[in-house]
Design a protein around this motif. Structure first.
Motif, PDB file in Angstrom:
ATOM      1  N   VAL A 162      -8.883   1.727  -1.475  1.00  0.00           N
ATOM      2  CA  VAL A 162      -8.598   2.607  -0.351  1.00  0.00           C
ATOM      3  C   VAL A 162      -9.114   2.024   0.966  1.00  0.00           C
ATOM      4  O   VAL A 162     -10.217   1.464   1.028  1.00  0.00           O
ATOM      5  CB  VAL A 162      -9.211   4.018  -0.578  1.00  0.00           C
ATOM      6  N   GLN A 176      -1.878  13.231  -4.172  1.00  0.00           N
ATOM      7  CA  GLN A 176      -3.306  12.954  -4.042  1.00  0.00           C
ATOM      8  C   GLN A 176      -3.972  12.759  -5.396  1.00  0.00           C
ATOM      9  O   GLN A 176      -4.814  11.870  -5.564  1.00  0.00           O
ATOM     10  CB  GLN A 176      -3.993  14.101  -3.294  1.00  0.00           C
ATOM     11  N   GLU A 189      -3.881   7.887   8.313  1.00  0.00           N
ATOM     12  CA  GLU A 189      -4.406   8.477   7.084  1.00  0.00           C
ATOM     13  C   GLU A 189      -4.854   7.357   6.152  1.00  0.00           C
ATOM     14  O   GLU A 189      -4.544   6.188   6.373  1.00  0.00           O
ATOM     15  CB  GLU A 189      -3.341   9.339   6.389  1.00  0.00           C
ATOM     16  N   TRP A 190      -5.581   7.713   5.137  1.00  0.00           N
ATOM     17  CA  TRP A 190      -6.057   6.698   4.200  1.00  0.00           C
ATOM     18  C   TRP A 190      -4.883   5.965   3.561  1.00  0.00           C
ATOM     19  O   TRP A 190      -3.880   6.585   3.192  1.00  0.00           O
ATOM     20  CB  TRP A 190      -6.902   7.339   3.101  1.00  0.00           C
ATOM     21  N   GLU A 191      -5.035   4.645   3.436  1.00  0.00           N
ATOM     22  CA  GLU A 191      -4.018   3.821   2.785  1.00  0.00           C
ATOM     23  C   GLU A 191      -4.583   3.276   1.487  1.00  0.00           C
ATOM     24  O   GLU A 191      -5.727   2.816   1.448  1.00  0.00           O
ATOM     25  CB  GLU A 191      -3.594   2.664   3.708  1.00  0.00           C
ATOM     26  N   TYR A 192      -3.784   3.351   0.450  1.00  0.00           N
ATOM     27  CA  TYR A 192      -4.210   2.921  -0.882  1.00  0.00           C
ATOM     28  C   TYR A 192      -3.495   1.606  -1.210  1.00  0.00           C
ATOM     29  O   TYR A 192      -2.276   1.589  -1.399  1.00  0.00           O
ATOM     30  CB  TYR A 192      -3.895   3.997  -1.915  1.00  0.00           C
ATOM     31  N   TYR A 250       0.847  -1.187   0.000  1.00  0.00           N
ATOM     32  CA  TYR A 250       0.000   0.000   0.000  1.00  0.00           C
ATOM     33  C   TYR A 250       0.889   1.246   0.000  1.00  0.00           C
ATOM     34  O   TYR A 250       2.098   1.192   0.280  1.00  0.00           O
ATOM     35  CB  TYR A 250      -0.907   0.021   1.233  1.00  0.00           C
ATOM     36  N   SER A 291       0.486   5.808   0.794  1.00  0.00           N
ATOM     37  CA  SER A 291      -0.345   6.895   1.318  1.00  0.00           C
ATOM     38  C   SER A 291       0.200   8.207   0.778  1.00  0.00           C
ATOM     39  O   SER A 291       1.296   8.250   0.203  1.00  0.00           O
ATOM     40  CB  SER A 291      -0.326   6.902   2.848  1.00  0.00           C
ATOM     41  N   LYS A 324     -10.119   3.343   4.372  1.00  0.00           N
ATOM     42  CA  LYS A 324     -10.426   4.584   5.088  1.00  0.00           C
ATOM     43  C   LYS A 324     -10.406   4.393   6.603  1.00  0.00           C
ATOM     44  O   LYS A 324     -10.580   5.360   7.351  1.00  0.00           O
ATOM     45  CB  LYS A 324     -11.790   5.116   4.654  1.00  0.00           C
TER      46      LYS A 324
END
Length: 261
Positions: free
Chosen positions: A233, A219, A240-243, A201, A203, A235
């Motif tokens: 994603v 972003q 913070e959000w992890e992709y 992942y 971020s 949430k």
């Protein structure tokens, strides 16, 4: 002192000399082209003899099949391309030299590639690893069917290119993926996907620190890949959000299943 080569006579001699050089150059190019054509004809004849002699190995041994294909490529022959333009019957070199079986093998494999890519597009956004694609392709095949290796999958994908369907092979980091949607990855997107291979992942802050990107750049690229389904994603992450990379998550799931079995 008299000055030689002055006037219309000198100009005519210069023009005649230039014409002679041009004619000689054209003659040399024609001679070279004929010699090259003769050499290619000899190579093709030897290639046909080799293929006929080793037809069984080419059909059954994927490693040998890959070496034969590379040998063809080395002399500019595409085994999967139609030969109708050169006066042939319109069949590929596989079909002419080895019969329809090998030729059909690649086109049937291409059909399975399309089926798998279509079925998994919702999972990976149209970007699937070659190894995973091969593993999914071979599932459910009849016992005794020819073995399929990564090189076979790549050549099957190549047969889809003339159809203009967007199928292509892209390199992300040290891994090859088959892309089944008609859109090219830009440099930034490739960098994000390559970074996601490390931990599974990425971020926004990770991209800002490691790639020295501005927040907006990080972003925007994450949002683009998220919209294409190439990243998922989380949430619920604490900071913070992890992709996440779908392929990485699927591989983890497969490894866990294998360990539990």
């Amino acid at each position: 002192m008299s000055r030689k080569g002055v006037g219309l006579a000198a100009f005519d001699r210069s023009r005649l000399t230039s014409a002679q050089f041009a004619s000689h150059g054209s003659s040399l190019r024609t001679s070279d082209a004929k010699a090259l054509e003769t050499q290619l004809s000899v190579f093709r004849s030897l290639l046909q003899q080799f293929a006929t002699t080793h037809a069984k190995d080419i059909r059954s041994d994927p490693s040998f099949r890959a070496q034969f294909a590379r040998m063809c490529s080395a002399i500019g022959v595409d085994p999967l391309a139609s030969s109708s333009s050169s006066g042939g019957s319109g069949n590929s070199l596989w079909a002419q030299l080895l019969g329809r079986s090998v030729n059909d093998f690649y086109f049937e494999l291409a059909v399975r590639v399309v089926e798998v890519c279509s079925a998994t597009r919702g999972e990976n956004g149209g970007l699937i690893g070659v190894r995973e694609l091969r593993e999914r392709v071979v599932r459910g095949r009849m016992e005794g069917a020819p073995e399929v290796v990564d090189d076979d999958v790549l050549r099957a994908v190549a047969t889809l290119k003339p159809l203009g369907t967007g199928y292509s092979v892209v390199k992300v980091g040290n891994r090859s993926y088959v892309r089944s949607v008609p859109k090219e990855l830009n440099t930034d997107q490739s960098a994000v996907l390559e970074a996601a291979q490390v931990l599974g992942y990425v971020s926004v802050s990770m991209l800002m620190v490691n790639l020295r990107w501005a927040r907006a750049r990080a972003q925007t690229n994450l949002d683009d890949l998220l919209g294409e389904g190439m990243l998922w994603v989380d949430k619920q992450a604490p900071d913070e959000w992890e992709y996440w990379s779908p392929g990485f998550m699927l591989e983890m799931g497969n490894d866990t299943t294998a360990a539990g079995g």
